[in-house]
Design a protein around this motif. Structure first.
Motif, PDB file in Angstrom:
ATOM      1  N   GLU A   1       0.803  -1.217   0.000  1.00 29.24           N
ATOM      2  CA  GLU A   1       0.000   0.000   0.000  1.00 29.24           C
ATOM      3  C   GLU A   1       0.838   1.270   0.000  1.00 29.24           C
ATOM      4  OE1 GLU A   1      -3.210   0.099   2.731  1.00 29.24           O
ATOM      5  OE2 GLU A   1      -3.865  -1.942   2.328  1.00 29.24           O
ATOM      6  N   ARG A   2       2.102   1.144  -0.398  1.00 31.49           N
ATOM      7  CA  ARG A   2       2.948   2.336  -0.487  1.00 31.49           C
ATOM      8  C   ARG A   2       3.085   2.726  -1.956  1.00 31.49           C
ATOM      9  NH1 ARG A   2       5.638  -1.002   3.244  1.00 31.49           N
ATOM     10  NH2 ARG A   2       5.659  -0.180   5.370  1.00 31.49           N
ATOM     11  N   GLY A   3       2.463   3.830  -2.324  1.00 25.67           N
ATOM     12  CA  GLY A   3       2.471   4.233  -3.730  1.00 25.67           C
ATOM     13  C   GLY A   3       1.442   3.412  -4.488  1.00 25.67           C
ATOM     14  N   ARG A   4       1.910   2.427  -5.236  1.00 26.01           N
ATOM     15  CA  ARG A   4       1.002   1.513  -5.936  1.00 26.01           C
ATOM     16  C   ARG A   4       0.380   0.550  -4.932  1.00 26.01           C
ATOM     17  NH1 ARG A   4       4.102  -1.533 -10.514  1.00 26.01           N
ATOM     18  NH2 ARG A   4       1.988  -2.037 -11.238  1.00 26.01           N
TER      19      ARG A   4
ATOM     20  N   GLY B   1      -4.622  -3.159  -7.093  1.00 28.85           N
ATOM     21  CA  GLY B   1      -5.804  -3.167  -6.243  1.00 28.85           C
ATOM     22  C   GLY B   1      -5.734  -4.188  -5.120  1.00 28.85           C
ATOM     23  N   LYS B   2      -6.892  -4.463  -4.539  1.00 27.22           N
ATOM     24  CA  LYS B   2      -6.952  -5.316  -3.356  1.00 27.22           C
ATOM     25  C   LYS B   2      -7.756  -6.589  -3.569  1.00 27.22           C
ATOM     26  CE  LYS B   2      -6.548  -1.363  -0.185  1.00 27.22           C
ATOM     27  NZ  LYS B   2      -7.116  -0.703   1.025  1.00 27.22           N
TER      28      LYS B   2
END
Length: 264
Positions: free
Chosen positions: A20-23, A41-42
């Protein structure tokens, strides 16, 4: 028995590997083509293989096999998040944690028998059998081997090791039974819950349900130093890690043959 493709059984675990840092997304190695990729994405869209579900409960009937894993998704997500952060106070009540641990074991076993279920389906498909006969035969094979394993695991003591000094990987088959490993068997089973937390089960010697899970901060990897190696040995579809460097280190073993890579 049902083929499930709407929601992969391991997606609750994969959330702990999301970058979740940047991209925002997941770094993974595609074991089929040997390429390191990034899933935006997630949703963990790369975990899209169909899986076969067979209930391992002693009293399971056909409806249990068709229903899919019965897990408490919200509580499981809460437990997995707390495990990754090493915060037992945020995991829920002891009863909720105990249920989440059992849900983890259930999903770990689902992942463990997938290859055998697929191989059995292919084998029975070569015989003069109807689809429902093939399904019943596969269910019988999986239950013959795994119902007893599940019953034993219900009596295990589970420890959640968090704060591991080295990151763990996860694959489509992350449940490791260290008791049957050819290279140095050890008396426990394990399931990675996140890059820095590992659920470990050991025999309790009791004849009733296991005790509440114990949380323990890990200051060294100890025997778990071989976890990623064992995981890579079993991987067939994908491997997820926190860094490209982890994936690059094992990439050569999944490289396609030179003639296949060159094409026609």
């Amino acid at each position: 028995m049902a083929d499930h493709d709407a929601l992969h059984a391991l997606r609750p675990f994969l959330k702990n590997w999301i970058w979740e840092r940047g991209r925002v997304g997941t770094r993974y190695l595609d074991c089929l083509d040997g390429q390191i990729k990034f899933d935006e994405g997630k949703k963990a869209r790369f975990a899209n293989e169909k899986y076969v579900y067979v209930s391992l409960r002693k009293d399971a009937d056909e409806s249990a096999h068709a229903a899919g894993p019965a897990v408490h998704e919200a509580q499981l997500a809460r437990f997995l998040h707390a495990a990754q952060l090493g915060r037992p106070g945020e995991a829920g009540s002891p009863a909720e944690v105990q249920r989440a641990v059992q849900d983890c074991v259930e999903l770990g076993l689902v992942s463990a028998y997938q290859l055998e279920a697929q191989q059995a389906t292919a084998r029975y498909s070569l015989e003069a059998m109807f689809d429902d006969e093939i399904r019943a035969a596969v269910i019988g094979d999986i239950r013959h081997k795994y119902v007893g394993i599940r019953e034993h695991l219900l009596l295990y003591d589970f420890t959640l090791f968090h704060g591991l000094p080295q990151p763990l990987m996860i694959s489509e088959a992350p449940f490791i039974d260290w008791r049957i490993l050819a290279r140095g068997p050890l008396p426990f089973v394990s399931l990675p819950l996140g890059p820095y937390c590992l659920l470990v089960g050991t025999p309790s010697g009791r004849t009733s349900r296991s005790a509440p899970a114990v949380w323990k901060e890990a200051t060294a990897m100890g025997p778990f130093k071989d976890h990623n190696r064992h995981l890579v040995d079993k991987a067939r579809r994908w491997l997820v890690a926190t860094t490209d460097e982890q994936l690059a280190a094992v990439q050569p073993r999944f490289a396609p043959p030179a003639d296949a890579a060159a094409g026609p």
